[in-house]
Write a protein that holds these residues in place. Structure first.
Motif, PDB file in Angstrom:
ATOM      1  N   GLY A   1       0.815  -1.210   0.000  1.00 40.61           N
ATOM      2  CA  GLY A   1       0.000   0.000   0.000  1.00 40.61           C
ATOM      3  C   GLY A   1       0.846   1.255   0.000  1.00 40.61           C
ATOM      4  O   GLY A   1       2.078   1.205  -0.136  1.00 40.61           O
ATOM      5  N   PHE A   2       0.180   2.385   0.147  1.00 41.29           N
ATOM      6  CA  PHE A   2       0.857   3.676   0.120  1.00 41.29           C
ATOM      7  C   PHE A   2       0.348   4.554   1.256  1.00 41.29           C
ATOM      8  O   PHE A   2      -0.819   4.491   1.643  1.00 41.29           O
ATOM      9  CB  PHE A   2       0.619   4.390  -1.215  1.00 41.29           C
ATOM     10  N   ALA A   3       1.255   5.399   1.746  1.00 40.14           N
ATOM     11  CA  ALA A   3       0.906   6.363   2.784  1.00 40.14           C
ATOM     12  C   ALA A   3       1.415   7.737   2.366  1.00 40.14           C
ATOM     13  O   ALA A   3       2.562   7.868   1.943  1.00 40.14           O
ATOM     14  CB  ALA A   3       1.535   5.962   4.116  1.00 40.14           C
ATOM     15  N   LEU A   4       0.562   8.750   2.460  1.00 38.94           N
ATOM     16  CA  LEU A   4       0.994  10.124   2.225  1.00 38.94           C
ATOM     17  C   LEU A   4       1.499  10.686   3.538  1.00 38.94           C
ATOM     18  O   LEU A   4       0.729  10.889   4.478  1.00 38.94           O
ATOM     19  CB  LEU A   4      -0.164  10.970   1.686  1.00 38.94           C
ATOM     20  N   VAL A   5       2.798  10.918   3.604  1.00 41.76           N
ATOM     21  CA  VAL A   5       3.442  11.322   4.855  1.00 41.76           C
ATOM     22  C   VAL A   5       4.005  12.735   4.710  1.00 41.76           C
ATOM     23  O   VAL A   5       4.832  12.984   3.818  1.00 41.76           O
ATOM     24  CB  VAL A   5       4.583  10.350   5.213  1.00 41.76           C
ATOM     25  N   PRO A   6       3.607  13.674   5.563  1.00 44.63           N
ATOM     26  CA  PRO A   6       4.215  15.012   5.522  1.00 44.63           C
ATOM     27  C   PRO A   6       5.692  14.938   5.898  1.00 44.63           C
ATOM     28  O   PRO A   6       6.076  14.247   6.840  1.00 44.63           O
ATOM     29  CB  PRO A   6       3.420  15.794   6.582  1.00 44.63           C
ATOM     30  N   THR A   7       6.533  15.642   5.171  1.00 45.23           N
ATOM     31  CA  THR A   7       7.961  15.634   5.498  1.00 45.23           C
ATOM     32  C   THR A   7       8.230  16.293   6.838  1.00 45.23           C
ATOM     33  O   THR A   7       9.280  16.060   7.447  1.00 45.23           O
ATOM     34  CB  THR A   7       8.775  16.351   4.405  1.00 45.23           C
TER      35      THR A   7
ATOM     36  N   SER B   1      -3.288  -1.291  -2.220  1.00 49.27           N
ATOM     37  CA  SER B   1      -2.910  -1.437  -3.618  1.00 49.27           C
ATOM     38  C   SER B   1      -3.116  -2.860  -4.112  1.00 49.27           C
ATOM     39  O   SER B   1      -3.984  -3.114  -4.935  1.00 49.27           O
ATOM     40  CB  SER B   1      -1.447  -1.024  -3.825  1.00 49.27           C
ATOM     41  N   ASN B   2      -2.332  -3.810  -3.578  1.00 46.41           N
ATOM     42  CA  ASN B   2      -2.362  -5.169  -4.118  1.00 46.41           C
ATOM     43  C   ASN B   2      -1.694  -6.118  -3.125  1.00 46.41           C
ATOM     44  O   ASN B   2      -1.062  -5.676  -2.153  1.00 46.41           O
ATOM     45  CB  ASN B   2      -1.627  -5.218  -5.460  1.00 46.41           C
TER      46      ASN B   2
END
Length: 319
Positions: A100-106, A145-146
């Motif tokens: 999967g994916f995670a949107l991570v703030p820098t 995602s998969n």
């Protein structure tokens, strides 16, 4: 561009499937990308050995969300990014291992952007390491995602256009290098037009560039048709179909990577000693064009192995 394309495609499919809750979460990501002006860096590649189907970076379920831990490499644009699109492995509610994916703030606690990029070429891309240590995210911050640990249609479709973007960059470097030696001054053009080996080198570049342009156009058309079509319900059929489209993109990338180096090398030879100076654009092109062969997906060796497997009817292994 790849991120926006993938999120848009997933959002459309969720809308068509009537999954309003998940569709709205993806819609929020699209609004964020479109309205806020944020810079998003892909945090997918990892220090070797890398399994492309199973990120070593993990998302672990905690009481009120997720904890992300891992190290990313070749994280291009990370020094100026606002968000990282981080590829992770995690276990879902049914106990299945997923990619999967995670949107991570820098700016999040636990994120360290090392800004340690020091390479032969691509010196301006800021593609250094990023460490994520105990980064806490909310429950809805991991997008599925998969299945992890195996090739899948979803995985190949998600990265289908990434290889073409890398190939396009290589083509652009080659075109610019050729134009630099052919179109700089009338005096240079007159000298090249006089005949002999110089004109042969110019002709060889023109032939390679024609092949590169035709190859990427065909592969892009194939990718567009593939992504616009319905995915077969049968997983095996979907895998075969996606592997064929992915192989077409990888074959195009492999050819463009090889021809791009040849074009730039000829341009450097045509330039004479001036092109060897560090301030000359050809010096940078000579370094940068060689990066294409290392760019996932897929690096040169893996790309040839994948294309060969598909051509022979063998299930390809992305690891």
């Amino acid at each position: 561009l790849v991120l926006a394309e993938n999120v848009t495609r997933l959002w459309r499919r969720l809308v068509e499937a009537g999954d309003a809750g998940r569709a709205e979460r993806f819609a929020e990501r699209l609004r964020l990308l479109a309205a806020s002006g944020v810079a998003v860096a892909a945090a997918v590649s990892e220090p070797g050995p890398q399994d492309l189907t199973r990120p070593s970076t993990t998302a672990t379920r905690v009481a009120d969300g997720w904890r992300v831990d891992g190290v990313k490499a070749f994280c291009t644009m990370s020094p100026v990014a606002d968000l990282l699109n981080v590829a992770v492995s995690y276990t879902d509610g049914a106990g299945r291992e997923r990619y999967g994916f995670a949107l991570v703030p820098t700016a999040a606690d636990g994120v360290t952007v090392h800004d340690d990029w020091d390479a032969l070429g691509m010196r301006g891309s800021g593609s250094g390491r990023v460490t994520l240590s105990g980064v806490l995210l909310g429950l809805d911050e991991i997008s599925d995602s998969n299945p992890a640990g195996q090739p899948s249609a979803a995985l190949m479709d998600r990265y289908l256009t990434s290889g073409l973007f890398h190939a396009a960059a290589t083509l652009g470097v080659a075109e610019t290098a050729h134009a630099h030696v052919v179109c700089t001054t009338q005096e240079r053009r007159d000298r090249l037009a006089a005949g002999g080996r110089s004109r042969q080198l110019v002709a060889a570049n023109a032939v390679d560039l024609a092949a590169m342009r035709a190859t990427i156009a065909r592969a892009a058309h194939t990718a567009q048709e593939h992504l616009a079509a319905d995915t077969p319900a049968d997983e095996d059929a979907a895998l075969v179909r996606s592997a064929a489209a992915f192989a077409a993109a990888q074959a195009a990338k492999a050819l463009i990577d090889r021809c791009g180096v040849q074009v730039v090398d000829r341009a450097l030879e045509l330039s004479g000693g001036a092109g060897y100076l560090s301030g000359n654009p050809l010096s940078r092109a000579y370094r940068d064009v060689r990066a294409g062969a290392f760019m996932h997906p897929l690096g040169g060796n893996r790309a040839h192995d994948f294309v060969g497997a598909v051509e022979l009817g063998v299930t390809p292994d992305l690891r």
